[in-house]
Design a protein around this motif. Structure first.
Motif, PDB file in Angstrom:
ATOM      1  N   TYR A  13      -4.663  24.595 -61.550  1.00 29.80           N
ATOM      2  CA  TYR A  13      -4.153  23.510 -60.727  1.00 29.80           C
ATOM      3  C   TYR A  13      -3.749  24.080 -59.376  1.00 29.80           C
ATOM      4  O   TYR A  13      -3.248  25.184 -59.267  1.00 29.80           O
ATOM      5  CB  TYR A  13      -2.948  22.825 -61.377  1.00 29.80           C
ATOM      6  CG  TYR A  13      -2.374  21.753 -60.483  1.00 29.80           C
ATOM      7  CD1 TYR A  13      -2.962  20.494 -60.438  1.00 29.80           C
ATOM      8  CD2 TYR A  13      -1.313  22.027 -59.642  1.00 29.80           C
ATOM      9  CE1 TYR A  13      -2.482  19.527 -59.582  1.00 29.80           C
ATOM     10  CE2 TYR A  13      -0.820  21.055 -58.786  1.00 29.80           C
ATOM     11  CZ  TYR A  13      -1.408  19.810 -58.759  1.00 29.80           C
ATOM     12  OH  TYR A  13      -0.938  18.850 -57.908  1.00 29.80           O
ATOM     13  N   SER A  14      -3.946  23.297 -58.335  1.00 32.68           N
ATOM     14  CA  SER A  14      -3.618  23.743 -56.987  1.00 32.68           C
ATOM     15  C   SER A  14      -3.102  22.575 -56.168  1.00 32.68           C
ATOM     16  O   SER A  14      -3.796  21.567 -56.025  1.00 32.68           O
ATOM     17  CB  SER A  14      -4.889  24.309 -56.334  1.00 32.68           C
ATOM     18  OG  SER A  14      -4.760  24.392 -54.938  1.00 32.68           O
ATOM     19  N   ASN A  15      -1.873  22.697 -55.640  1.00 31.65           N
ATOM     20  CA  ASN A  15      -1.374  21.669 -54.723  1.00 31.65           C
ATOM     21  C   ASN A  15      -2.291  21.549 -53.520  1.00 31.65           C
ATOM     22  O   ASN A  15      -2.576  20.447 -53.051  1.00 31.65           O
ATOM     23  CB  ASN A  15       0.047  22.004 -54.246  1.00 31.65           C
ATOM     24  CG  ASN A  15       1.092  21.650 -55.269  1.00 31.65           C
ATOM     25  OD1 ASN A  15       0.840  20.937 -56.230  1.00 31.65           O
ATOM     26  ND2 ASN A  15       2.279  22.161 -55.067  1.00 31.65           N
ATOM     27  N   TYR A  16      -2.765  22.677 -53.031  1.00 30.79           N
ATOM     28  CA  TYR A  16      -3.664  22.669 -51.881  1.00 30.79           C
ATOM     29  C   TYR A  16      -4.951  21.906 -52.223  1.00 30.79           C
ATOM     30  O   TYR A  16      -5.409  21.084 -51.442  1.00 30.79           O
ATOM     31  CB  TYR A  16      -3.993  24.095 -51.434  1.00 30.79           C
ATOM     32  CG  TYR A  16      -4.801  24.125 -50.168  1.00 30.79           C
ATOM     33  CD1 TYR A  16      -4.177  24.041 -48.936  1.00 30.79           C
ATOM     34  CD2 TYR A  16      -6.186  24.217 -50.205  1.00 30.79           C
ATOM     35  CE1 TYR A  16      -4.914  24.051 -47.761  1.00 30.79           C
ATOM     36  CE2 TYR A  16      -6.933  24.221 -49.044  1.00 30.79           C
ATOM     37  CZ  TYR A  16      -6.291  24.140 -47.815  1.00 30.79           C
ATOM     38  OH  TYR A  16      -7.024  24.130 -46.667  1.00 30.79           O
ATOM     39  N   GLY A  17      -5.504  22.178 -53.399  1.00 35.00           N
ATOM     40  CA  GLY A  17      -6.721  21.484 -53.816  1.00 35.00           C
ATOM     41  C   GLY A  17      -6.508  19.984 -53.953  1.00 35.00           C
ATOM     42  O   GLY A  17      -7.377  19.185 -53.599  1.00 35.00           O
ATOM     43  N   GLN A  34      -7.965  32.997 -50.434  1.00 33.61           N
ATOM     44  CA  GLN A  34      -8.899  32.834 -51.540  1.00 33.61           C
ATOM     45  C   GLN A  34      -8.809  34.073 -52.413  1.00 33.61           C
ATOM     46  O   GLN A  34      -9.151  35.168 -51.991  1.00 33.61           O
ATOM     47  CB  GLN A  34     -10.333  32.649 -51.018  1.00 33.61           C
ATOM     48  CG  GLN A  34     -11.358  32.415 -52.089  1.00 33.61           C
ATOM     49  CD  GLN A  34     -11.189  31.065 -52.775  1.00 33.61           C
ATOM     50  OE1 GLN A  34     -10.952  30.064 -52.135  1.00 33.61           O
ATOM     51  NE2 GLN A  34     -11.317  31.043 -54.078  1.00 33.61           N
ATOM     52  N   PRO A  93      -4.402  28.514 -48.374  1.00 33.14           N
ATOM     53  CA  PRO A  93      -4.065  29.719 -49.146  1.00 33.14           C
ATOM     54  C   PRO A  93      -5.169  30.770 -49.035  1.00 33.14           C
ATOM     55  O   PRO A  93      -6.307  30.465 -48.699  1.00 33.14           O
ATOM     56  CB  PRO A  93      -3.979  29.192 -50.580  1.00 33.14           C
ATOM     57  CG  PRO A  93      -4.918  28.035 -50.609  1.00 33.14           C
ATOM     58  CD  PRO A  93      -4.837  27.417 -49.226  1.00 33.14           C
TER      59      PRO A  93
END
Length: 174
Positions: A31-35, A21, A19
């Protein structure tokens, strides 16, 4: 044993879906799906094992969760794989359901949401998270740290999120 959850590796999937930044690191927490998927990749790098293998060896097998798949295509558990073939997808058009030919979609960054299993396996996992004698954690402080607040309501000490676990208060009025 290596389980493949998609046609690309987790490393490649992360590179393809990186994503933009928006905030500087440490400025905003969300919250982040990528994280979450990135955390799965870190597990791969540190352990030297495929993420699915690691989860099976260190969580599912330890707890006896025999009907749970981790890979995005569910190929790592034959029971789940066969059950998923029975799924039917629908959407609503003009107030009526229409069946779709799509059975499911693979999640390329699968540590962020591909785990699929039975209710019984979910109950086993839930009990292991709250039972200090469960074999899931080597160090007793791990569950305390994992469930400590990381994002709070406004300026309060009331947690919204704890390392990916969301807090929700429910009540019943009679």
């Amino acid at each position: 044993m290596i389980f493949t959850g998609s046609s690309v590796s987790l490393s490649e999937a992360l590179q393809l879906s990186e994503p933009q930044q928006v905030y500087r690191p440490g400025e905003i927490q969300a919250y982040s799906n990528y994280g979450t998927a990135l955390a799965g990749y870190i597990v791969e790098r540190i352990s030297g094992k495929d993420y699915c293998d690691y989860v099976h060896e260190n969580i599912l097998d330890v707890l006896g969760m025999k009907h749970t798949a981790v890979s995005s295509d569910h190929s790592d558990n034959s029971f789940v794989y066969e059950q998923m073939k029975k799924n039917a997808s629908y959407h609503f058009f003009l107030g009526r359901p229409e069946r779709l030919d799509i059975k499911k979609r693979n999640i390329t960054i699968y540590p962020a949401g591909a785990v699929t299993g039975t209710l019984n396996d979910l109950m086993i996992f839930g009990e292991a998270l709250t039972d200090e004698s469960a074999p899931l954690f080597k160090h007793p402080e791990t569950p305390q740290t994992m469930l400590s607040g990381t994002l709070f309501f406004g300026e309060t000490d009331i947690p919204v999120n704890s390392h990916g676990f969301f807090w929700m208060n429910f009540s019943v009025s009679v």
